[in-house]
Design an enzyme around this catalytic site. Structure first.
Site, PDB file in Angstrom:
ATOM      1  N   VAL A 202      -2.625  -3.217   9.428  1.00 22.42           N
ATOM      2  CA  VAL A 202      -2.035  -2.226   8.532  1.00 22.42           C
ATOM      3  C   VAL A 202      -2.343  -2.594   7.087  1.00 22.42           C
ATOM      4  O   VAL A 202      -2.275  -3.760   6.700  1.00 22.42           O
ATOM      5  CB  VAL A 202      -0.485  -2.174   8.724  1.00 22.42           C
ATOM      6  N   LYS A 203      -2.700  -1.564   6.343  1.00 25.62           N
ATOM      7  CA  LYS A 203      -2.900  -1.777   4.896  1.00 25.62           C
ATOM      8  C   LYS A 203      -1.689  -1.242   4.151  1.00 25.62           C
ATOM      9  O   LYS A 203      -1.208  -0.137   4.427  1.00 25.62           O
ATOM     10  CB  LYS A 203      -4.162  -1.044   4.444  1.00 25.62           C
ATOM     11  N   THR A 204      -1.212  -2.009   3.200  1.00 26.54           N
ATOM     12  CA  THR A 204      -0.071  -1.557   2.425  1.00 26.54           C
ATOM     13  C   THR A 204      -0.205  -2.070   0.991  1.00 26.54           C
ATOM     14  O   THR A 204      -1.232  -2.645   0.634  1.00 26.54           O
ATOM     15  CB  THR A 204       1.246  -2.040   3.102  1.00 26.54           C
ATOM     16  N   ASP A 251      -7.678  -5.404   0.955  1.00 25.72           N
ATOM     17  CA  ASP A 251      -8.647  -4.310   1.093  1.00 25.72           C
ATOM     18  C   ASP A 251      -8.691  -3.713  -0.307  1.00 25.72           C
ATOM     19  O   ASP A 251      -7.963  -2.788  -0.622  1.00 25.72           O
ATOM     20  CB  ASP A 251      -8.164  -3.303   2.134  1.00 25.72           C
TER      21      ASP A 251
END
Ligand code: R5P
Length: 296
Positions: A202-204, A251
């Site tokens: 997951v990107k956050t 990212d």
């Protein structure tokens, strides 16, 4: 014909040493199949368990973003320093040479521009095309609390189902609406929902208060987006804190490609991510490299 006698007498069975059943290095990923693990091991460095993903997919909803006007000229030179490249299939096919062997994370959702409601997305890449492009993961935006929340969650679960058939991980990108609070409470909710519903990582966004509770409550790896361009030392500090508080990498886009010296900046980010270098030391590295590159 194999030599039957030789086989009978084969020496290296090591019958006294049981085969090891290794755990997998990446959080929450031990039960996946071989292909899925292998793709994740290309995205995340098995030595450090971390990744520096270079995000250049911004054009999928906002066109030629500052710094990405000419990807062929300004971005291709950064690729050797990235662990992974995150981009659209359009840019991949038109600009990135197929001889590039870095793992690719393809932007797999789309459908809205900055002129409209951004959460109104659908899956925008067929899994067959992802396979054709030999990608290591597919990325999908998830708008928890957004107008099209349910649709974006279903986009993600459908990608997870399609990708799982072929061993391709799904990266869920938590997208925050302008009116929403960017705090640990929100990101705990968003990241956990993505992981519960099958996202492989997951990107956050990083938050100063309580980020360690976001990573602790999410059973799969978290990478942070960089967000809007901020001074280099601040961006390195953010990356450092995120890593120390449980993130498995970055990212990062604008804070690299909009830097005064993108090649220096991505190397400084690498030092923070893979060597746990302090922000101050990494910033020194940035300045040194920037100076050297300016002499060339
Ligand atoms: C945004 O929607 C894109 O998915 C970007 O990949 C993401 O925001 C990371 O880029 P940046 O570090 O510029 O925020």
């Amino acid at each position: 014909m194999p030599d039957a006698d030789g086989m009978k007498e084969a020496k290296k069975f090591y019958t006294d040493i049981p085969q090891k059943t290794e755990g997998f290095f990446l959080k929450g990923s031990n039960s996946y199949d071989w292909g899925m693990k292998n793709r994740l091991a290309r995205i995340f460095n098995p030595e450090t368990g971390r990744t520096v993903m270079l995000a250049i997919d911004h054009g999928y909803f906002q066109g030629p973003t500052t710094g990405l006007e000419r990807i062929d000229i300004d971005i291709l030179p950064l690729i050797p320093y990235a662990d992974t490249l995150m981009l659209t299939r359009g840019i991949l096919r038109t600009i990135v040479p197929p001889s590039v062997t870095k793992p690719i994370v393809v932007r797999a959702s789309g459908g809205s521009s900055i002129l409209k409601e951004l959460s109104n997305e659908e899956i925008a890449v067929d899994v067959e095309d992802s396979i054709r492009l030999n990608v290591c993961a597919m990325a999908v935006q998830v708008f928890i609390g957004g107008e099209y929340e349910k649709q974006s969650i279903i986009n993600m679960t459908q990608l997870v189902d399609m990708g799982t058939r072929y061993g391709i991980p799904t990266l869920a990108v938590t997208a925050v609406g302008k009116q929403m609070a960017r705090d640990a409470r929100y990101f705990r909710l968003a990241t956990r929902i993505c992981a519960e519903l099958g996202a492989h990582y997951v990107k956050t966004y990083y938050v100063e208060d309580g980020f360690e509770t976001v990573t602790a409550a999410c059973p799969v790896p978290i990478v942070i987006a960089g967000g809007k361009k901020i001074p280099e030392l601040d961006a390195l500090t953010m990356a450092y804190r995120a890593i120390q508080e449980g993130a498995s990498g970055v990212d990062m886009g604008r804070n690299i490609f909009q830097s005064d010296s993108p090649i220096a900046m991505i190397q400084a980010v690498r030092a923070v991510v893979h060597e746990s270098e302090t922000p101050e030391k990494a910033y020194e590295l940035y300045q040194t490299l920037k100076h050297e590159l300016a002499q060339v």
